[in-house]
Design an enzyme around this catalytic site. Structure first.
Site, PDB file in Angstrom:
ATOM      1  N   HIS A   8       0.822  -1.220   0.000  1.00 58.78           N
ATOM      2  CA  HIS A   8       0.000   0.000   0.000  1.00 58.78           C
ATOM      3  C   HIS A   8       0.856   1.271   0.000  1.00 58.78           C
ATOM      4  O   HIS A   8       0.336   2.359  -0.249  1.00 58.78           O
ATOM      5  CB  HIS A   8      -0.921   0.031   1.222  1.00 58.78           C
ATOM      6  CG  HIS A   8      -2.008  -0.992   1.196  1.00 58.78           C
ATOM      7  ND1 HIS A   8      -2.864  -1.148   0.119  1.00 58.78           N
ATOM      8  CD2 HIS A   8      -2.382  -1.927   2.113  1.00 58.78           C
ATOM      9  CE1 HIS A   8      -3.710  -2.138   0.373  1.00 58.78           C
ATOM     10  NE2 HIS A   8      -3.438  -2.623   1.570  1.00 58.78           N
ATOM     11  N   ASP A  22      -2.655 -10.569  -2.374  1.00 56.12           N
ATOM     12  CA  ASP A  22      -3.238 -10.036  -1.145  1.00 56.12           C
ATOM     13  C   ASP A  22      -4.692  -9.675  -1.407  1.00 56.12           C
ATOM     14  O   ASP A  22      -5.054  -9.250  -2.501  1.00 56.12           O
ATOM     15  CB  ASP A  22      -2.461  -8.791  -0.709  1.00 56.12           C
ATOM     16  CG  ASP A  22      -2.836  -8.306   0.680  1.00 56.12           C
ATOM     17  OD1 ASP A  22      -2.065  -8.548   1.620  1.00 56.12           O
ATOM     18  OD2 ASP A  22      -3.903  -7.669   0.817  1.00 56.12           O
ATOM     19  N   ASP A  80      -4.235 -12.712   3.591  1.00 57.37           N
ATOM     20  CA  ASP A  80      -5.514 -12.294   4.157  1.00 57.37           C
ATOM     21  C   ASP A  80      -6.695 -12.691   3.282  1.00 57.37           C
ATOM     22  O   ASP A  80      -7.840 -12.422   3.635  1.00 57.37           O
ATOM     23  CB  ASP A  80      -5.538 -10.798   4.446  1.00 57.37           C
ATOM     24  CG  ASP A  80      -4.900  -9.973   3.353  1.00 57.37           C
ATOM     25  OD1 ASP A  80      -4.551 -10.535   2.295  1.00 57.37           O
ATOM     26  OD2 ASP A  80      -4.743  -8.753   3.546  1.00 57.37           O
ATOM     27  N   HIS A 106      -6.339  -7.202  -0.507  1.00 58.01           N
ATOM     28  CA  HIS A 106      -6.476  -5.777  -0.794  1.00 58.01           C
ATOM     29  C   HIS A 106      -5.623  -5.414  -2.004  1.00 58.01           C
ATOM     30  O   HIS A 106      -4.531  -5.945  -2.193  1.00 58.01           O
ATOM     31  CB  HIS A 106      -6.038  -4.934   0.401  1.00 58.01           C
ATOM     32  CG  HIS A 106      -6.777  -5.228   1.664  1.00 58.01           C
ATOM     33  ND1 HIS A 106      -6.269  -6.059   2.647  1.00 58.01           N
ATOM     34  CD2 HIS A 106      -7.985  -4.813   2.101  1.00 58.01           C
ATOM     35  CE1 HIS A 106      -7.134  -6.143   3.637  1.00 58.01           C
ATOM     36  NE2 HIS A 106      -8.189  -5.407   3.330  1.00 58.01           N
TER      37      HIS A 106
END
Length: 636
Positions: free
Chosen positions: A365, A401, A492, A403
């Site tokens: 991120h 991931d 995740d 996200h």
């Protein structure tokens, strides 16, 4: 407690959204209010513009609240959580409320720092009613975990009359314990976590997924040795990058709920590998090195690097409400980036065949200017540029991931020498960070070098991921022909993760790693990103490392059947990307033809013919699906 063969609890979270009851807030001169909700939060009742801007008119907000109050809704539903976009590289030290004094939209690269070495505690107030704990979060929010804890922690509304209070009855108050595996709160008389099923007295930090019961303690951390000492031939070496200095990065301030990005994530993985005899044993450690500012400057602005370094002078500071730092975080981030850089260059030099970076803080991120989403420096981006400095012409980054890796995409969106492919929950931009739509393809001559597979919902499992690999990831990757493949390996999306709420198993991760291992002459680097269920990340990491060591995952690939939503997403992505990657065209036409013909001829059932002779499976669809995809009845 039910577990599968890999030791992952089969108990899963409901994905309903949990609304926040009380939010610290500030109002600007235009009559708008900012919420201090965590960055991973998304309110399904807010408009897309409200979500992206992080703003909602105060008058409208209170009208909504009053309307709900009049309807007699539960307290937990009175105030909804609004998303907060990243706000420069500004840092506010201590406290949960971010610093919005710089205005609504700070310039990228802003480096204002406000720190305070006092450590006030933050306690939730106006907790919702007890029965609302049955609601679960939808959008992978750390704030949702805090909300859920506040809901669990509240028993009954106390009125102002405390005349019947008895100080000797204090022992009757229900105490709580936090699950080591998933961080969720449980009543003191419960022996297993109500969310993940983990035993209260688990040994997962010492024995990994092989643990049963017993008091927890910090495991003995292995000290790296020189990789050149007593090693087999280079083509047989799998390196593991790890350093105990990364365990010192943690949230210092007292909060109602433990932060999911915690040192135990690495402790559990290392304990699991040690118990299995994999590390140390079959894998070799790489000596750690702190990356230099000059190397970081190839990825991030000098202002960003300085902002991270400045956290060394305070006990606690925050880039965003959920992206923390303490006095050790800058060094931990330098160690993580340095390990990823050295792993990439070592693999490119031929001294090792592949490697796994057990690093934190995570990185995907973190963009050119911003630290956000638990991430400080972009480890995968650092590794990609280090590989190119070591001789790689083209680098592939596959990000699984849950996200979207908005930082990695931003860094390379105009760079055609790095192909970025991400598979993530998106839900029309409602899932954090809101980026990663299928039509985000790159820019400035690098169109087609950003490939996004945005899932429409949670619960996505092995079949959808592997089907996307077969029809999107591998065909594009083979045409790109990378010299090194990097996996941004967030776990995740694993079954049981409290933020991702998806259903990928260790076998699914192993299969995806095996498929990518056939690229780049088997030069493969795996970089740990997210993943917050200790059993899930431990078993998934071990499954991937076994692939690096040469084990075959043993999965059957011929009968993979996607879900309806998964297949729609895959077809939409293929339609967008085939203009840049002609290799997709034949597969796209075949899949779309099967979808259309089956939807028309089988009355809403997509008849899927697998590669196994005589085997048929169905995926439900309907006329609305065909209209959405531009198909009209009678035109096949």
């Amino acid at each position: 407690m039910v577990m599968d063969s890999d030791g992952v609890h089969l108990r899963r979270l409901n994905s309903d959204c949990v609304a926040k009851n009380s939010l610290p807030e500030e109002t600007n001169q235009d009559g708008y209010m900012r919420s201090a909700a965590c960055l991973h939060g998304r309110c399904e009742n807010a408009t897309h513009e409200e979500i992206r801007c992080g703003l909602i008119n105060v008058e409208d907000f209170h009208q909504k609240q009053q309307s709900i109050e009049r309807s007699g809704s539960d307290t937990a539903e009175k105030i909804h959580e609004y998303a907060l976009p990243s706000i420069g590289s500004g840092i506010r030290g201590n406290g949960c409320t971010p610093d919005f004094s710089d205005g609504i939209c700070n310039e990228l690269g802003g480096t204002s720092v406000s720190v305070n070495c006092d450590l006030p505690s933050f306690e939730g107030s106006n907790a919702p009613s007890a029965h609302s704990h049955l609601k679960r979060h939808k959008d992978g929010s750390f704030q949702d975990l805090i909300n859920l804890y506040n809901e669990q922690d509240y028993l009954e509304d106390d009125d102002d009359n405390d005349s019947d209070w008895d100080p000797f009855s204090a022992s009757l108050v229900n105490k709580k314990w936090f699950c080591i595996n998933c961080t969720m709160a449980n009543f003191d008389d419960v022996l297993h976590c109500d969310v993940c099923g983990e035993q209260r007295d688990t040994n997962i930090l010492t024995d990994g997924i092989f643990s049963t019961q017993g008091a927890t303690e910090v495991p003995i951390i292995l000290k790296p040795v020189d990789v050149l000492e007593e090693r087999p031939a280079s083509e047989d070496i799998t390196l593991v990058g790890f350093d105990e200095g990364m365990l010192l990065h943690l949230e210092v301030e007292k909060k109602p709920h433990p932060h999911p990005e915690r040192p135990d994530r690495l402790r559990a993985i290392v304990a699991n590998l040690k118990t299995a005899g994999i590390f140390p044993g079959k894998c070799f450690p790489l000596p750690a090195r702190e990356i230099t500012r000059e190397e970081l400057g190839m990825v991030h602005t000098s202002e960003h690097v300085e902002a991270v370094e400045s956290t060394s002078f305070s006990l606690s500071s925050y880039f965003t409400p959920d992206t923390f730092a303490n006095e050790h975080s800058a060094r931990a981030a330098r160690l993580a980036a340095g390990l990823c850089s050295d792993l990439a260059s070592t693999i490119m030099s031929g001294k090792a065949k592949n490697g796994f970076a057990l690093v934190r803080p995570p990185g995907h991120h973190a963009g050119v200017h911003l630290a956000m989403g638990f991430c400080l420096h972009n480890n995968a981006a650092v590794a990609a540029l280090a590989a190119q400095a070591a001789g790689a012409n083209r680098v592939l980054i596959v990000d699984w991931d849950v996200h979207h890796g908005n930082g990695t995409q931003e860094i390379f969106e105009a760079n055609p020498s790095v192909l970025y492919i991400s598979l993530h929950r998106h839900e029309g931009g409602r899932f954090y960070p809101g980026t990663g739509a299928a039509d985000e393809v790159g820019s400035l001559g690098a169109e087609g070098y950003s490939v996004n597979v945005p899932w429409k919902c949670g619960g996505v499992g092995d079949n959808d991921y592997i089907f996307a690999f077969q029809h999107i990831v591998l065909p594009i990757a083979k045409q790109f022909s990378p010299d090194l493949t990097i996996i941004s390996a967030g776990f995740d999306a694993a079954r049981g993760d409290p933020l991702g709420c998806c259903d990928v198993t260790p076998a699914g991760f192993a299969q995806m790693a095996h498929m990518l291992n056939g690229l780049s002459e088997r030069r493969l680097l795996v970089v740990l990103e997210g993943g917050y269920n200790l059993r899930s990340i431990s078993s998934s990491s071990m499954a991937v490392i076994k692939v690096l060591l040469g084990e075959h995952p043993g999965c059957e690939m011929d009968s993979v059947v996607p879900s309806k939503a998964g297949l729609k997403t895959i077809l939409e992505v293929m339609e967008i990307q085939l203009k840049f990657w002609p290799t997709l065209e034949a597969s796209y036409m075949r899949l779309r033809s099967q979808w259309e013909v089956s939807c028309l001829q089988n009355k809403g059932h997509f008849l899927w013919y697998s590669r196994k002779a005589g085997e048929e499976k169905t995926v439900h669809c309907g006329r609305a699906d065909m209209v959405e995809m531009g198909t009209q009845e009678g035109h096949v």
